[in-house]
Design an enzyme around this catalytic site. Structure first.
Site, PDB file in Angstrom:
ATOM      1  N   HIS A   3      -1.398  -5.795   7.659  1.00  0.00           N
ATOM      2  CA  HIS A   3      -2.490  -6.770   7.607  1.00  0.00           C
ATOM      3  C   HIS A   3      -3.790  -6.089   8.042  1.00  0.00           C
ATOM      4  CE1 HIS A   3      -3.624 -11.220   8.225  1.00  0.00           C
ATOM      5  NE2 HIS A   3      -4.606 -10.519   7.734  1.00  0.00           N
ATOM      6  N   GLY A   4      -4.570  -5.697   7.033  1.00  0.00           N
ATOM      7  CA  GLY A   4      -5.711  -4.817   7.243  1.00  0.00           C
ATOM      8  C   GLY A   4      -6.700  -5.255   8.307  1.00  0.00           C
ATOM      9  N   THR A  40       0.827  -1.209   0.000  1.00  0.00           N
ATOM     10  CA  THR A  40       0.000   0.000   0.000  1.00  0.00           C
ATOM     11  C   THR A  40       0.861   1.258   0.000  1.00  0.00           C
ATOM     12  OG1 THR A  40      -1.735  -1.153   1.163  1.00  0.00           O
ATOM     13  CG2 THR A  40      -1.621   1.198   1.557  1.00  0.00           C
TER      14      THR A  40
HETATM   15  N1  ASP Z   1      -3.414  -2.676   4.529  1.00  0.00           N
HETATM   16  C1  ASP Z   1      -3.707  -3.177   3.217  1.00  0.00           C
HETATM   17  C2  ASP Z   1      -4.917  -4.058   3.269  1.00  0.00           C
HETATM   18  O1  ASP Z   1      -5.079  -4.807   4.217  1.00  0.00           O
HETATM   19  C3  ASP Z   1      -2.575  -3.945   2.619  1.00  0.00           C
HETATM   20  C4  ASP Z   1      -1.256  -3.238   2.599  1.00  0.00           C
HETATM   21  O2  ASP Z   1      -0.955  -2.431   3.463  1.00  0.00           O
HETATM   22  O3  ASP Z   1      -0.482  -3.471   1.687  1.00  0.00           O
HETATM   23  O4  ASP Z   1      -5.690  -4.032   2.345  1.00  0.00           O
END
Ligand code: ASP
Length: 344
Positions: free
Chosen positions: A263-264, A210
């Site tokens: 990890h969302g 992200t």
């Molecule tokens: N936080 C994002 C998600 O869980 C993934 C990421 O940070 O790359 O969708």
């Protein structure tokens, strides 16, 4: 209580509109106030062994370009909102990051993008989830904030709103890249067909990437922005933390601005971005203490991996992560840009 810097910024804006001389205290407040920007391009298993020299150079160059684009806006007296958008859009347009072009694939082989933005001066926010044809999801998030009466739009409705707003739309395969497709293939192989939801078992390298930015402008206003393709092999319209205000993104002039990556599911449940800023606001903690506590002492023991970039209105930057690396960069005032990837 109205913050002095906010009041000064308002006076500067009013005096500019009326073409009258700025009051002395307003211009001196503008000159004295530190501006700063920090960005990230995702956290995860990123060690020296994982990147070739060329890859490392490419990431460093793109992070520097994104950082400096935002920095230039701030240096010229632009707003933190414009600065975070500029930085994020450069990373969305680059295949290196999991946002826009280069977004990870869903289990079914497409792309579903999430993004959000927050204005620390007004606490206004905009978010989009599960959009498939929006070239710049962060631009749509801003449009939701500024031109709709809502905070969060999803799927087809969000795309209809984007069309009405005249935002650029592209076919879903615009976001395709070979290296992300390879990751999907590997992830599918690893997951097998038995339990197609089990991406929790996947290595971090299939999950993260992200992008995000936080900035404070010369008027003391904070903004935060986050954009992502989510997690490789996600299914069933899964939505992560990135478009959730308070989880992946938060900005409040009275505390701090945060953009998260990781990890969302954990970042949602632990309300990470808002928790960090609440600690700053109500416990009087520094961004360093608040960030370290949440990332290392709260999230990690619970099993949540990832990191955040944090910035307060005084220009204090902290970028903690509990993974092996996080693509990150920051620049405070006219100091040199600091760009880093690994833990050390
Ligand atoms: N936080 C994002 C998600 O869980 C993934 C990421 O940070 O790359 O969708």
């Amino acid at each position: 209580m109205i913050k002095f810097s906010t009041l000064a910024a308002a006076l500067v804006a009013v005096s500019a509109t009326l073409s009258i001389a700025q009051p002395a205290f307003a211009s001196s407040a503008t000159e004295d106030n530190t501006f700063a920007i920090a960005i990230h391009g995702g956290a995860g298993t990123i060690t020296r062994a994982d990147l070739t020299e060329e890859q490392e150079a490419a990431y460093t160059a793109k992070l520097t370009e994104a950082l400096n684009a935002g920095h230039a806006i701030l240096a010229e007296g632009g707003t933190s909102m414009d600065a975070v958008i500029a930085a994020v859009q450069i990373m969305e347009a680059s295949p290196l990051f999991n946002a826009g072009l280069g977004a990870v694939y869903t289990f079914d082989g497409g792309h579903e993008l999430d993004a959000s933005i927050m204005d620390g001066a007004t606490l206004e926010a905009g978010a989009v989830a599960g959009v498939k044809t929006i070239k710049s999801p962060i631009a749509l998030a801003r449009s939701v904030m500024e031109n709709s009466v809502h905070v969060m739009l999803s799927g087809e409705g969000a795309e209809q709103f984007a069309a009405e707003q005249g935002l650029e739309q592209v076919p879903n395969d615009y976001f395709d890249t070979e290296h992300r497709y390879q990751q999907l293939e590997q992830a599918r192989e690893k997951l097998g067909v038995a339990d197609k939801q089990a991406y929790l078992e996947l290595d971090e390298k299939y999950k993260y990437g992200t992008v995000g930015a936080v900035a404070v402008d010369k008027y003391g206003n904070l903004s935060a922005a986050t954009s992502t393709g989510g997690m490789t092999a996600k299914r069933y319209g899964r939505i992560g933390d990135s478009p959730i205000i308070g989880a992946g993104t938060w900005a409040d002039n009275a505390s701090c601005a945060v953009s998260a990556t990781g990890h969302g599911e954990y970042f949602i449940r632990y309300h990470v971005a808002a928790d960090i800023c609440s600690r700053v606001k109500y416990l009087g903690e520094s961004v360093e203490t608040a960030g370290d506590t949440v990332i290392h002492d709260v999230l990690l023991p619970a099993g949540g991996t990832g990191g955040v970039i944090i910035l307060d209105a005084e220009g204090n930057v902290h970028m903690p992560f509990n993974t092996e690396g996080m693509y990150r960069a920051s620049r405070v005032g006219n100091a040199e840009a600091e760009v880093a990837i690994y833990k050390d």
